[in-house]
Design an enzyme around this catalytic site. Structure first.
Site, PDB file in Angstrom:
ATOM      1  N   HIS A  63       0.852  -1.190   0.000  1.00  0.00           N
ATOM      2  CA  HIS A  63       0.000   0.000   0.000  1.00  0.00           C
ATOM      3  C   HIS A  63       0.885   1.237   0.000  1.00  0.00           C
ATOM      4  CE1 HIS A  63       0.902  -0.559   4.246  1.00  0.00           C
ATOM      5  NE2 HIS A  63       0.379   0.615   4.560  1.00  0.00           N
ATOM      6  N   HIS A  65       1.151   3.941   2.042  1.00  0.00           N
ATOM      7  CA  HIS A  65       1.587   4.689   3.219  1.00  0.00           C
ATOM      8  C   HIS A  65       3.104   4.837   3.193  1.00  0.00           C
ATOM      9  CE1 HIS A  65      -2.208   4.090   5.918  1.00  0.00           C
ATOM     10  NE2 HIS A  65      -2.236   5.244   5.275  1.00  0.00           N
ATOM     11  N   ASP A  67       5.605   4.655   5.226  1.00  0.00           N
ATOM     12  CA  ASP A  67       6.567   3.717   5.813  1.00  0.00           C
ATOM     13  C   ASP A  67       6.748   2.459   4.968  1.00  0.00           C
ATOM     14  OD1 ASP A  67       3.877   3.184   6.656  1.00  0.00           O
ATOM     15  OD2 ASP A  67       4.625   1.797   8.171  1.00  0.00           O
ATOM     16  N   HIS A  68       6.020   2.385   3.859  1.00  0.00           N
ATOM     17  CA  HIS A  68       6.154   1.244   2.946  1.00  0.00           C
ATOM     18  C   HIS A  68       6.700   1.642   1.573  1.00  0.00           C
ATOM     19  CE1 HIS A  68       3.853  -1.727   5.453  1.00  0.00           C
ATOM     20  NE2 HIS A  68       3.504  -0.584   6.026  1.00  0.00           N
ATOM     21  N   HIS A 145      -7.277  -2.316   5.619  1.00  0.00           N
ATOM     22  CA  HIS A 145      -6.489  -1.249   6.239  1.00  0.00           C
ATOM     23  C   HIS A 145      -7.243   0.067   6.086  1.00  0.00           C
ATOM     24  CE1 HIS A 145      -3.039   0.470   8.023  1.00  0.00           C
ATOM     25  NE2 HIS A 145      -2.484   0.972   6.932  1.00  0.00           N
ATOM     26  N   ASP A 216      -0.435  -4.245   5.934  1.00  0.00           N
ATOM     27  CA  ASP A 216      -1.145  -3.704   7.091  1.00  0.00           C
ATOM     28  C   ASP A 216      -2.632  -4.035   6.979  1.00  0.00           C
ATOM     29  OD1 ASP A 216       1.355  -2.667   7.409  1.00  0.00           O
ATOM     30  OD2 ASP A 216       0.715  -0.586   7.674  1.00  0.00           O
ATOM     31  N   HIS A 274       6.287  -5.780  11.372  1.00  0.00           N
ATOM     32  CA  HIS A 274       5.564  -4.511  11.509  1.00  0.00           C
ATOM     33  C   HIS A 274       5.200  -4.291  12.982  1.00  0.00           C
ATOM     34  CE1 HIS A 274       2.700  -1.236  10.571  1.00  0.00           C
ATOM     35  NE2 HIS A 274       3.390  -1.127   9.450  1.00  0.00           N
TER      36      HIS A 274
END
Length: 309
Positions: A63, A65, A67-68, A145, A216, A274
């Site tokens: 996805h 976001h 942090d990915h 998510h 997530d 995670h």
């Protein structure tokens, strides 16, 4: 076949955990490495490993976001600096928007890539089988998510049976064309009239491995489907036992929920990643113990840890 975890933390980098990224090493199988997510600092983590960036041929993003994905433009640019090595094309799989993110980052920064990137974007209408090669098939489903997020199921196709060369030689078959025929499943007859049946010298096909990587998500039935009979299930564990309400509110899972998914799916092994920065060594051991009351073969993984599949 190995998994190596480049970042096992949640949300933002911590002293002991970087943000999300892992690689599936398929060097013996197809001489490639596949990356899943590429959070900030991923290329720095790679320097602590034996991974060669040019071997990374496919990147799967769960996805969008930060942090990915915040490490992706930097990794792609650094991959281009390997002028002394052969430049190889790259495929990126992920939600709609990943192409725009990468191309705009490359354009705005004035970066030049001497290799081609082939994009494969997905939404709710294009889940299911997303990739098939001679040796692997990859499936994806939407998770639960706070934004569109995908989980991946990597299925290795069944492996052909192996030839028992010593037994074949002992049966009087000379090395050469006749060996090749038996290896290809053909029955043969020797000069003295002896019949050689291929099935007697070839082992049964071996079941391919199944690796499931869950992005997530709240607890969802999609995770169970993706993890059905998996040899390894990598599942997020942002929260611990007793944090179910908080996990649901933020679109994440607890260690206990991940264990329930592994149990319900019939997975063989559960790797938790995670992990929130508030969970340190002793906390992680407790997370393992708690989850093991539901699914015994469980481990909280660490940055740079390698797991043989």
């Amino acid at each position: 076949m190995e998994l190596q975890f480049l970042g096992t933390g949640a949300g933002q980098p911590a002293k002991h955990r970087n943000v999300s990224s892992l690689v599936l090493k398929l060097l013996d199988e197809i001489n490639e490495v596949w990356m899943f997510d590429c959070g900030e600092g991923t290329q720095r983590q790679i320097l602590e490993t034996t991974i060669k960036p040019r071997k990374i041929k496919k990147i799967f993003i769960t996805h969008l976001h930060g942090d990915h994905i915040f490490g992706l433009p930097g990794f792609l640019s650094s991959r281009a600096f390997q002028a002394s090595e052969e430049q190889t094309d790259l495929e990126i799989y992920g939600p709609v928007g990943i192409k725009s993110y990468v191309t705009n980052s490359i354009r705005i920064s004035g970066s030049k890539l001497p290799y081609q990137i082939h994009y494969h974007e997905f939404d709710d209408t294009s889940m299911g089988k997303i990739l098939e090669t001679d040796k692997f098939t990859v499936y994806a489903e939407r998770l639960a998510h706070t934004i569109f997020c995908m989980g991946y199921r990597v299925v290795q196709k069944d492996l052909e049976g192996t030839l028992d060369a010593e037994a074949l030689r002992a049966a009087g078959v000379p090395f050469g064309p006749l060996f090749g025929k038996v290896k290809n499943g053909q029955d043969i007859e020797l000069e003295d009239g002896t019949k050689i049946f291929a099935k007697d010298f070839i082992s049964e096909p071996r079941k391919g491995k199944i690796i499931t990587i869950i992005g997530d998500t709240r607890k969802t039935s999609a995770s169970v489907r993706l993890a059905k009979d998996a040899d390894v299930l990598v599942h997020e564990s942002t929260y611990g036992k007793g944090d179910e309400r908080m996990a649901r509110n933020h679109g994440h899972s607890t260690n206990m929920q991940a264990a329930q998914i592994a149990r319900d799916a019939g997975a063989k092994r559960l790797l938790l990643n995670h992990v929130s920065a508030r969970f340190l060594g002793r906390d992680c051991r407790q997370m393992e113990k708690d989850a093991a009351t539901i699914f015994e073969n469980v481990k909280v993984v660490r940055d740079l840890e390698e797991v043989i599949i």
